[in-house]
Design an enzyme around this catalytic site. Structure first.
Site, mmCIF file in Angstrom:
data_model
loop_
_atom_site.group_PDB
_atom_site.id
_atom_site.type_symbol
_atom_site.label_atom_id
_atom_site.label_comp_id
_atom_site.label_asym_id
_atom_site.label_seq_id
_atom_site.Cartn_x
_atom_site.Cartn_y
_atom_site.Cartn_z
ATOM 1 N N HIS A 82 -6.408 6.100 -16.142
ATOM 2 C CA HIS A 82 -7.007 4.767 -16.030
ATOM 3 C C HIS A 82 -8.438 4.819 -16.522
ATOM 4 C CE1 HIS A 82 -7.073 0.671 -14.279
ATOM 5 N NE2 HIS A 82 -8.374 0.900 -14.237
ATOM 6 N N ASP A 161 -6.151 -7.155 -5.110
ATOM 7 C CA ASP A 161 -7.090 -6.866 -6.207
ATOM 8 C C ASP A 161 -7.159 -8.033 -7.183
ATOM 9 O OD1 ASP A 161 -8.881 -5.111 -7.763
ATOM 10 O OD2 ASP A 161 -7.297 -5.305 -9.244
ATOM 11 N N ARG A 168 -14.859 -11.574 -7.963
ATOM 12 C CA ARG A 168 -15.995 -10.732 -8.383
ATOM 13 C C ARG A 168 -16.487 -11.144 -9.759
ATOM 14 N NH1 ARG A 168 -13.490 -5.235 -8.509
ATOM 15 N NH2 ARG A 168 -15.488 -4.577 -9.303
ATOM 16 N N SER A 183 -10.831 -1.142 -6.378
ATOM 17 C CA SER A 183 -10.008 -1.920 -7.303
ATOM 18 C C SER A 183 -9.135 -0.988 -8.157
ATOM 19 C CB SER A 183 -10.929 -2.763 -8.193
ATOM 20 O OG SER A 183 -10.271 -3.248 -9.325
ATOM 21 N N LYS A 187 -4.792 0.105 -7.434
ATOM 22 C CA LYS A 187 -3.741 -0.092 -8.446
ATOM 23 C C LYS A 187 -3.060 1.224 -8.791
ATOM 24 C CE LYS A 187 -6.650 -2.357 -11.021
ATOM 25 N NZ LYS A 187 -7.636 -3.326 -11.418
HETATM 26 N N1 URA Z 1 -11.335 -1.891 -13.805
HETATM 27 C C1 URA Z 1 -10.688 -2.294 -12.696
HETATM 28 O O1 URA Z 1 -9.464 -2.205 -12.628
HETATM 29 N N2 URA Z 1 -11.406 -2.766 -11.668
HETATM 30 C C2 URA Z 1 -12.745 -2.860 -11.680
HETATM 31 O O2 URA Z 1 -13.325 -3.275 -10.710
HETATM 32 C C3 URA Z 1 -13.431 -2.454 -12.857
HETATM 33 C C4 URA Z 1 -12.696 -1.960 -13.906
#
Ligand code: URA
Length: 440
Positions: A82, A161, A168, A183, A187
């Site tokens: 990620h 999220d 946000r 966040s 995931k």
């Molecule tokens: N990528 C994400 O999935 N969440 C964030 O808060 C910032 C970047």
């Protein structure tokens, strides 16, 4: 329990208990806690921070807010990757096929672009016919058969999220370490893989602008991953300069294919190979050095490119666009950004480059906006390049010529050109794991 009291507690710098965090995340996801109270809480977290225990509790609660994927129907060790988000960051399109070509199954769920950063799903959808929305069973079947599939997050994964990120985005609370860590990791934990390699971007195009903040974020995320029983490490990679030269969906697919053919930009190739080596090593394929050699070999012998073709075929895409990438969508109009500059590029405001690409239609200003797959930017000059008067800094692509003047002005603003020799920059600054921080 009252949300008002939790906001008051956090405003004064206190720590929330696991029960309070569960109340807050469950209540907000269910629509019982209104946006205005959660917005106040987000700003309080932004200024007061969170303890490691609070971040871990919030991440776990968010991960449990929707479906948790069970990847046990896919054989072998599953390793995910990620990125915290960047400009021209197309590494998944290169790393996924490399890792699959080396015999590790890639069952990846990726996101769309938001703000100035791009997203893998938007990029893949620029290949005609390619489907990123596939039922779970079929997704597992494709991965078992072809070794790789990349899809979007299903409707009910980590709804907490989705709601929090949208809030946000409009309350200036994206660039907060506890909020990014929870966040990203919620995931990744919900996506079910055994190991997670994080690409934490640092610099002017990243959410974390300084190396020390990026390392702090990486440490928090690796602690969360490890305490949830997953293998986890992070590379801190440069986002002070866009990665590669292409920014925009089809343009980035084309550049990724070049790298898989053994060509393409050296910076993109290097970052992709380092991340791929870490994923392979996490999947117990060997030491980092051995895995790096395996990744390089997968490009050299063409097996990584074949894996991309298998993936496109498996997900219904037209493979002739991978074989002949010049067929990929390209916006009808182009415009060279030139000026009377003389000197060397000593700084790039990479976030401004990303915003210029969004202005051309390559990204969304609002969630519901449609993407123009053929729009974007091909940079001609990057950090440390010499510029002579009349030389182009970049070529812009758009389907509407009226978009050029504002985007060109934004792009020009992104360049600092001076008569000065710039410092050499690293591509990978550090590796963060349970063993600590190794600086390169
Ligand atoms: N990528 C994400 O999935 N969440 C964030 O808060 C910032 C970047």
């Amino acid at each position: 329990m009252r949300m008002y009291d939790l906001i008051e507690e956090k405003k004064r710098g206190g720590a929330l208990s696991d029960k309070e965090i569960a109340y807050m995340i469950q209540g907000f996801t269910a629509g019982e806690i209104p946006d205005y109270q959660m917005a106040a809480m987000l700003m309080a977290i932004y200024f007061q921070g969170m303890t490691d225990d609070e971040i871990t509790a919030m991440t776990m609660e968010m991960a449990r807010s929707g479906d948790m994927v069970d990847l046990s129907a896919i054989e072998g060790i599953k390793v995910d990757k990620h990125s915290t988000g960047g400009v021209g960051d197309k590494t998944t399109l290169i790393i996924g096929p490399i890792v699959a070509a080396c015999g590790v199954k890639v069952a990846k769920m990726s996101g769309r672009g938001l703000g100035h950063t791009g997203g893998t799903i938007d990029k893949l959808e620029s290949i005609p016919g390619f489907s990123t929305s596939i039922p779970r069973e079929e997704f597992f079947e494709i991965v078992n058969r072809t070794g790789i599939a990349v899809i979007g997050q299903s409707g009910n994964m980590v709804p907490a999220d989705k709601k929090l990120y949208a809030l946000r985005d409009v309350t200036a609370t994206v660039d907060s370490i506890p909020l990014i860590a929870s966040s990203v990791m919620s995931k990744k934990l919900a996506a079910g893989s055994d190991g997670i390699v994080l690409d934490v971007k640092t610099g002017s195009g990243a959410f974390m602008k300084t190396l020390e903040d990026s390392i702090r974020l990486a440490r928090k995320m690796t602690v969360i991953g490890t305490s949830a029983g997953r293998k986890c490490c992070a590379l801190i990679t440069d986002m002070d300069v866009p990665l590669g030269y292409a920014i925009g969906n089809a343009l980035e697919v084309q550049e990724s294919i070049e790298v898989l053919k053994g060509q393409g930009p050296a910076d993109l190739r290097e970052v992709a190979l380092e991340l791929a080596a870490n994923m392979l090593s996490m999947a117990e394929k060997g030491t980092l050095k051995e895995c790096r050699a395996m990744a390089e070999a997968a490009i050299k012998d063409g097996s990584a490119l074949k894996a991309l073709i298998r993936m496109v075929e498996g997900q219904g895409g037209d493979t002739s666009y991978v074989e002949n990438p010049e067929k990929l969508p390209r916006a009808a109009f182009s415009y060279e950004v030139k000026g009377d500059y003389q000197g060397t590029v000593t700084h790039m405001d990479t976030e401004a480059v990303g915003i210029a690409s969004v202005m051309l239609g390559a990204g969304r200003s609002r969630k519901e906006d449609a993407i123009d797959p053929g729009a974007g930017i091909v940079l001609k000059k990057k950090y440390a390049d010499r510029v002579e008067p009349g030389e182009a800094l970049a070529v812009l692509y758009a389907s509407d010529e009226r978009l050029f003047s504002e985007a060109a002005a934004k792009l020009k603003e992104a360049y600092t050109i001076e008569e000065k020799i710039p410092e050499e920059k690293k591509l990978v600054y550090a590796r963060v794991s349970g063993d600590g921080v190794e600086r390169y």
